[in-house]
Design a protein around this motif. Structure first.
Motif, PDB file in Angstrom:
ATOM      1  N   THR A  90      15.079   1.264  -0.299  1.00  0.00           N
ATOM      2  CA  THR A  90      14.143   1.147   0.826  1.00  0.00           C
ATOM      3  C   THR A  90      14.706   1.823   2.076  1.00  0.00           C
ATOM      4  N   ALA A  91      15.984   1.603   2.339  1.00  0.00           N
ATOM      5  CA  ALA A  91      16.607   2.242   3.509  1.00  0.00           C
ATOM      6  C   ALA A  91      16.496   3.765   3.404  1.00  0.00           C
ATOM      7  N   ILE A  92      16.745   4.299   2.227  1.00  0.00           N
ATOM      8  CA  ILE A  92      16.673   5.760   2.027  1.00  0.00           C
ATOM      9  C   ILE A  92      15.232   6.251   2.175  1.00  0.00           C
ATOM     10  N   GLU A  93      14.291   5.481   1.651  1.00  0.00           N
ATOM     11  CA  GLU A  93      12.873   5.870   1.735  1.00  0.00           C
ATOM     12  C   GLU A  93      12.390   5.867   3.190  1.00  0.00           C
ATOM     13  N   LEU A  94      12.798   4.857   3.959  1.00  0.00           N
ATOM     14  CA  LEU A  94      12.384   4.804   5.368  1.00  0.00           C
ATOM     15  C   LEU A  94      13.014   5.957   6.155  1.00  0.00           C
ATOM     16  N   ALA A  95      14.245   6.305   5.793  1.00  0.00           N
ATOM     17  CA  ALA A  95      14.893   7.457   6.440  1.00  0.00           C
ATOM     18  C   ALA A  95      14.128   8.739   6.122  1.00  0.00           C
ATOM     19  N   ALA A  96      13.662   8.866   4.887  1.00  0.00           N
ATOM     20  CA  ALA A  96      12.885  10.051   4.501  1.00  0.00           C
ATOM     21  C   ALA A  96      11.594  10.122   5.309  1.00  0.00           C
ATOM     22  N   ALA A  97      11.108   8.968   5.746  1.00  0.00           N
ATOM     23  CA  ALA A  97       9.890   8.931   6.575  1.00  0.00           C
ATOM     24  C   ALA A  97      10.208   9.130   8.051  1.00  0.00           C
ATOM     25  N   GLY A 144      -0.460 -10.506   6.967  1.00  0.00           N
ATOM     26  CA  GLY A 144      -0.587 -11.839   6.382  1.00  0.00           C
ATOM     27  C   GLY A 144      -0.805 -11.813   4.881  1.00  0.00           C
ATOM     28  N   GLN A 145      -0.434 -10.692   4.238  1.00  0.00           N
ATOM     29  CA  GLN A 145      -0.734 -10.527   2.811  1.00  0.00           C
ATOM     30  C   GLN A 145       0.513 -10.645   1.929  1.00  0.00           C
ATOM     31  N   ILE A 146       0.291 -11.160   0.735  1.00  0.00           N
ATOM     32  CA  ILE A 146       1.315 -11.170  -0.308  1.00  0.00           C
ATOM     33  C   ILE A 146       0.895 -10.108  -1.313  1.00  0.00           C
ATOM     34  N   ILE A 147       1.640  -9.040  -1.379  1.00  0.00           N
ATOM     35  CA  ILE A 147       1.251  -7.910  -2.230  1.00  0.00           C
ATOM     36  C   ILE A 147       2.108  -7.893  -3.505  1.00  0.00           C
ATOM     37  N   GLN A 148       1.462  -8.041  -4.637  1.00  0.00           N
ATOM     38  CA  GLN A 148       2.186  -8.060  -5.900  1.00  0.00           C
ATOM     39  C   GLN A 148       2.612  -6.637  -6.274  1.00  0.00           C
ATOM     40  N   VAL A 149       3.897  -6.501  -6.584  1.00  0.00           N
ATOM     41  CA  VAL A 149       4.423  -5.208  -7.006  1.00  0.00           C
ATOM     42  C   VAL A 149       5.068  -5.436  -8.369  1.00  0.00           C
ATOM     43  N   ASN A 150       4.254  -5.329  -9.400  1.00  0.00           N
ATOM     44  CA  ASN A 150       4.726  -5.658 -10.764  1.00  0.00           C
ATOM     45  C   ASN A 150       4.056  -4.800 -11.833  1.00  0.00           C
ATOM     46  N   GLY A 151       3.356  -3.767 -11.424  1.00  0.00           N
ATOM     47  CA  GLY A 151       2.660  -2.922 -12.391  1.00  0.00           C
ATOM     48  C   GLY A 151       1.412  -3.581 -12.946  1.00  0.00           C
ATOM     49  N   ARG A 209       8.672   2.674  -2.098  1.00  0.00           N
ATOM     50  CA  ARG A 209       7.482   3.453  -1.703  1.00  0.00           C
ATOM     51  C   ARG A 209       6.389   2.551  -1.140  1.00  0.00           C
ATOM     52  N   ILE A 210       6.227   1.361  -1.728  1.00  0.00           N
ATOM     53  CA  ILE A 210       5.217   0.410  -1.218  1.00  0.00           C
ATOM     54  C   ILE A 210       5.652  -0.101   0.163  1.00  0.00           C
ATOM     55  N   ALA A 211       6.950  -0.391   0.288  1.00  0.00           N
ATOM     56  CA  ALA A 211       7.463  -0.861   1.582  1.00  0.00           C
ATOM     57  C   ALA A 211       7.224   0.188   2.661  1.00  0.00           C
ATOM     58  N   ARG A 212       7.492   1.445   2.329  1.00  0.00           N
ATOM     59  CA  ARG A 212       7.287   2.539   3.296  1.00  0.00           C
ATOM     60  C   ARG A 212       5.847   2.566   3.782  1.00  0.00           C
ATOM     61  N   PHE A 213       4.926   2.418   2.856  1.00  0.00           N
ATOM     62  CA  PHE A 213       3.517   2.424   3.252  1.00  0.00           C
ATOM     63  C   PHE A 213       3.193   1.221   4.135  1.00  0.00           C
ATOM     64  N   LEU A 214       3.634   0.046   3.725  1.00  0.00           N
ATOM     65  CA  LEU A 214       3.244  -1.184   4.437  1.00  0.00           C
ATOM     66  C   LEU A 214       3.789  -1.252   5.858  1.00  0.00           C
ATOM     67  N   VAL A 215       4.927  -0.638   6.116  1.00  0.00           N
ATOM     68  CA  VAL A 215       5.471  -0.661   7.484  1.00  0.00           C
ATOM     69  C   VAL A 215       4.990   0.522   8.314  1.00  0.00           C
ATOM     70  N   GLY A 250      10.025  -2.266 -13.295  1.00  0.00           N
ATOM     71  CA  GLY A 250       9.885  -1.579 -12.030  1.00  0.00           C
ATOM     72  C   GLY A 250      11.233  -1.044 -11.593  1.00  0.00           C
ATOM     73  N   THR A 251      11.212  -0.050 -10.721  1.00  0.00           N
ATOM     74  CA  THR A 251      12.457   0.509 -10.180  1.00  0.00           C
ATOM     75  C   THR A 251      12.539   0.179  -8.686  1.00  0.00           C
ATOM     76  N   PRO A 252      13.759   0.189  -8.135  1.00  0.00           N
ATOM     77  CA  PRO A 252      13.873   0.003  -6.683  1.00  0.00           C
ATOM     78  C   PRO A 252      13.021   1.001  -5.903  1.00  0.00           C
ATOM     79  N   GLU A 253      12.892   2.211  -6.452  1.00  0.00           N
ATOM     80  CA  GLU A 253      12.096   3.237  -5.760  1.00  0.00           C
ATOM     81  C   GLU A 253      10.605   2.891  -5.773  1.00  0.00           C
ATOM     82  N   ASP A 254      10.127   2.238  -6.850  1.00  0.00           N
ATOM     83  CA  ASP A 254       8.727   1.771  -6.865  1.00  0.00           C
ATOM     84  C   ASP A 254       8.475   0.869  -5.667  1.00  0.00           C
ATOM     85  N   VAL A 255       9.417  -0.064  -5.445  1.00  0.00           N
ATOM     86  CA  VAL A 255       9.273  -1.023  -4.350  1.00  0.00           C
ATOM     87  C   VAL A 255       9.388  -0.313  -2.998  1.00  0.00           C
TER      88      VAL A 255
END
Ligand code: NAP
Length: 274
Positions: free
Chosen positions: A27-34, A245-252, A230-236, A223-228
């Motif tokens: 996640t840290a690397i993905e946010l840096a890429a953004a 206020g949402q609970i977003i399932q990340v499980n395929g 990418r979703i985190a990057r979008f949500l922030v 799932g892979t850490p990168e799957d998670v």
């Protein structure tokens, strides 16, 4: 929906707790890429944090490493203060740090000992950090908080470990919904309810768990850490400005596993069954 612009988090300041490995690292690397400048927090392992900081900096952003065991209130408060002072505010806070009770010595701890350890970091620290940073974000007029939950907390799953995660991650998920109400409209708060993501335990799990994790996802894989990430990057990002206020399932996509119960010695959940 338009795809995120390449540097949609340019000049934002993000904090990722537990970023020394696994999902936090990705996640840290993905946010840096953004484009975000990132505080890479680790609980104990400064060298591992350095291994996250290098690819973060390689993406052309600033990085600050903070090593702090979040068991103690004082360490939590110091992390908030340090991160806020670094670049005069924090835009994104991700409560990812979680105690590993599935590998190493903690796997053999008693139920109550594991409950205390998980509760202290996964739940209590998440709550205290969110409230402290959330207050500052509201005063500043903007911010995003993202928490980490578990998809099984709402569904239920048999075994000691599942009970422990249900309590500790279920509390985080419930807290997320209320905090989002408290901090709106300035600050958005969401939570990822993760399925089987291959990190430290998944890498060494037995054939039984390898099969079960795959079978319990419609994606037919872990799932892979990168799957998670990418979703985190979008949500922030600003693209998710209307999600709070949402609970977003990340499980395929979850499906019930047809797998029969595992043999006792192979079943981490049964290690301390009474
Ligand atoms: P992980 O690989 O075990 O990494 C955990 C991170 O938390 C590490 O950076 C670790 O830092 C830090 N940490 C551990 N104890 C700490 C403490 N006392 N104080 C401060 N930091 C501490 O975990 P992961 O699998 O990537 O999981 C990340 C998050 O997702 C956790 O909250 C976890 O519960 C949640 N989750 C994961 C899954 C999954 O399938 N993997 C499923 C549902 C939810 P040090 O090593 O330096 O201590």
């Amino acid at each position: 929906m338009s795809s995120p612009s390449p540097r949609e988090l340019a000049n934002r300041v993000a904090v990722v707790t537990g970023a020394s490995r696994g999902i936090g690292r990705a996640t840290a690397i993905e946010l840096a890429a953004a484009g975000a400048h990132v505080v890479v927090h680790a609980g104990h392992d400064g060298r591992a944090a350095e291994r996250t900081a290098e690819p973060v900096r390689n993406r052309g952003v600033e990085c600050r490493i903070v090593v702090a065991d979040l068991t103690a209130d004082a360490a939590q408060d110091a992390l908030v203060e340090d991160a806020w002072q670094w670049r005069d505010g924090v835009d994104i806070w991700i409560n990812n740090a979680g105690v590993d009770i599935l590998t190493g010595d903690r796997r053999r701890w008693g139920f109550e000992q594991r409950l205390d350890a998980l509760w202290q970091v996964d739940t209590r620290a998440t709550i205290r950090l969110s409230r402290a940073i959330g207050k500052r974000m509201v005063q500043r007029g903007r911010g995003v908080i993202l928490n980490l939950g578990w998809d099984g907390a709402e569904r239920g799953m048999a075994g000691d470990t599942a009970e422990l995660f249900a309590v500790c991650k279920g509390a985080v998920m419930a807290f997320t919904r209320s905090l989002a109400q408290s901090l709106a409209p300035a600050v958005r708060v969401n939570c990822l309810a993760l399925g089987w993501i291959k990190t430290a335990w998944g890498e060494q799990a037995s054939a039984y768990w390898q099969d079960r994790a795959r079978e319990e996802s419609l994606a037919d894989r872990w799932g892979t850490p990168e799957d998670v990430a990418r979703i985190a990057r979008f949500l922030v990002s600003p693209q998710a400005d209307f999600i709070s206020g949402q609970i977003i399932q990340v499980n395929g996509g979850h499906r019930e596993s047809p797998t029969t119960p595992p043999p006792q010695p192979d079943h981490p959940e049964q290690t301390h069954s009474s």
